[in-house]
Write an enzyme that holds these catalytic residues in place. Structure first.
Site, short mmCIF file in Angstrom:
data_model
loop_
_atom_site.label_atom_id
_atom_site.label_comp_id
_atom_site.label_asym_id
_atom_site.label_seq_id
_atom_site.Cartn_x
_atom_site.Cartn_y
_atom_site.Cartn_z
N TYR A 1 0.92 -1.41 -0.04
CA TYR A 1 0.22 0.02 -0.15
C TYR A 1 1.31 1.52 -0.01
O TYR A 1 0.37 2.74 -0.31
CB TYR A 1 -0.61 -0.56 1.51
CG TYR A 1 -1.70 -0.58 1.48
CD1 TYR A 1 -1.96 -1.95 1.13
CD2 TYR A 1 -3.44 -0.70 1.34
CE1 TYR A 1 -3.28 -3.10 0.53
CE2 TYR A 1 -4.76 -1.70 0.56
CZ TYR A 1 -4.21 -2.90 0.79
OH TYR A 1 -4.86 -3.88 0.48
N ASP B 1 -0.34 -18.85 2.50
CA ASP B 1 -1.20 -19.88 1.19
C ASP B 1 -1.73 -20.88 3.03
O ASP B 1 -2.42 -21.02 2.48
CB ASP B 1 0.16 -19.88 0.47
CG ASP B 1 0.29 -20.58 0.55
OD1 ASP B 1 1.53 -20.23 1.55
OD2 ASP B 1 1.99 -20.80 -0.33
#
Ligand code: NAI
Ligand code: MG
Length: 334
Positions: free
Chosen positions: A123, A203
């Site tokens: 970001y 993950d």
């Protein structure tokens, strides 16, 4: 009398902030709301995305309840949400995800809190085209930001009797950036010997969460993984309609739901107001009005478990305003 900034936002924002305001007022708390707005609607009217009065109000009150603000995909303006979090260094994004009895889900007991770093990572806004056919973005991770979010997660665990903190990362691939984040989480964990500390790769974390979410209590992670995991975790307890959040810095806090402006259901009086109402309850806890915060959380729980006045996303057919009325009635009864 408290003075609090209220930012309605756009999409379903005005509907759900109106609900939250009514519910908070039903507790009897005296609040002077300073209502200011930002975003595309404001731009259409006035040619400016974030008018000065938004900054002035935030800087004066240091506390706000905020509805979602749309950010266009692809070209268009940058996120106003990210701008406010960065400008005021609201470095902790705290998102409690808790099962509410009455909402059918495959899981018995989900009760976890996500601590998402809120000021850096991908970001950073540092992104550029390197040719017509390629582009790159910069992932920024600093020791300062990583240490402080890890510290907040452990402090919370200690204060709330949570036994374990899970740091989520991808340091096997991003050795320097996520590696640094992990070093910092480890360093802080050593100062909390009574709290179990574990590390899970992002993950694998997604799989663990959808298989067995009750094994997690406090999750600490970087900005982007935290964003994605928040929506995933919302899905474990009944969806985005019920998960609240807070952006907290050293001397300012903005409370807002995890969800966005939901353009698909905006303006129809059908959005679930729960997430913003519970964000309001988090705000009351922050200012020390814990009894009133508990009264709101209880009223929401009772309304949902009774199941008579619940919105479409929870399997009901009530409008936003009917569900809000039902919650207010429970507060007045208590
Ligand atoms: P979204 O969170 O707005 O909606 C995703 C799905 O969840 C939609 O099907 C929506 O109808 C449903 N949903 C969300 N909130 C709900 C509620 N209270 N009650 C019932 N159903 C609800 O995500 P989406 O569509 O990806 O984003 C829309 C816009 O919101 C984008 O411009 C995005 O940038 C912005 N956004 C703003 C945020 C903020 O202001 N903090 C946070 C997330 C997204
Ligand atoms: Mg998000």
């Amino acid at each position: 009398m408290y003075s609090i900034t209220l930012i309605p936002g756009d999409g379903i924002g005005p509907e759900v902030t109106h609900s939250a305001k009514r519910v908070i007022e039903a507790t009897g708390l005296k609040i002077s709301w300073d209502i200011v707005n930002a975003g595309a609607d404001v731009y259409k009217d006035r040619g400016v995305l974030v008018p000065d009065e938004v900054f002035e109000s935030l800087e004066k009150n240091r506390i706000a309840l905020k509805g979602p603000i749309t950010t266009p995909v692809g070209c268009g303006f940058r996120s106003i949400n990210v701008l406010l979090r960065k400008k005021y260094d609201l470095f902790s994004n705290i998102r409690p995800v808790k099962k509410i009895p009455g909402i059918e889900t495959p899981f018995k007991d989900v009760d976890l809190v996500i601590f998402r770093e809120n000021t850096e990572d991908l970001y950073s806004g540092i992104e550029r085209s390197t040719s017509e056919d390629s582009a790159e973005a910069v992932k920024v991770i600093t020791r300062k930001a990583s240490l402080r979010i890890a510290k907040k997660a452990f402090e919370y665990a200690e204060k709330n009797n949570r036994k374990k903190v899970t740091a989520v990362h991808k340091a096997n691939i991003m050795k320097l950036t996520d590696g640094l984040f992990l070093d910092c989480a480890r360093e802080i964990s050593k100062t909390y010997p009574d709290i179990e500390y574990e590390e899970v790769i992002i993950d694998n974390m997604c799989m663990q969460l959808v298989m067995n979410p009750s094994r997690f209590q406090v999750i600490v992670t970087t900005n982007l993984y935290g964003d994605i995991l928040s929506d995933l975790c919302a899905g474990l307890v009944g969806g985005l309609g019920i998960v609240p959040g807070a952006n907290i810095g050293e001397d300012m806090a903005i409370f807002e739901a995890v969800h966005g402006s939901a353009p698909d259901i905006a303006g129809k009086n059908i959005a679930n107001p729960t997430a913003l109402i519970l964000s309001g309850a988090m705000m009351l806890n922050y200012i020390g009005e814990t009894e009133k915060a508990d009264a709101i959380a209880d009223a929401v729980s009772k309304t949902i478990s009774e199941g008579k006045y619940i919105t479409m996303d929870l399997g009901g057919s009530s409008s936003t305003s009917d569900m809000t009325d039902a919650i207010i009635e429970k507060i007045l009864e208590s």
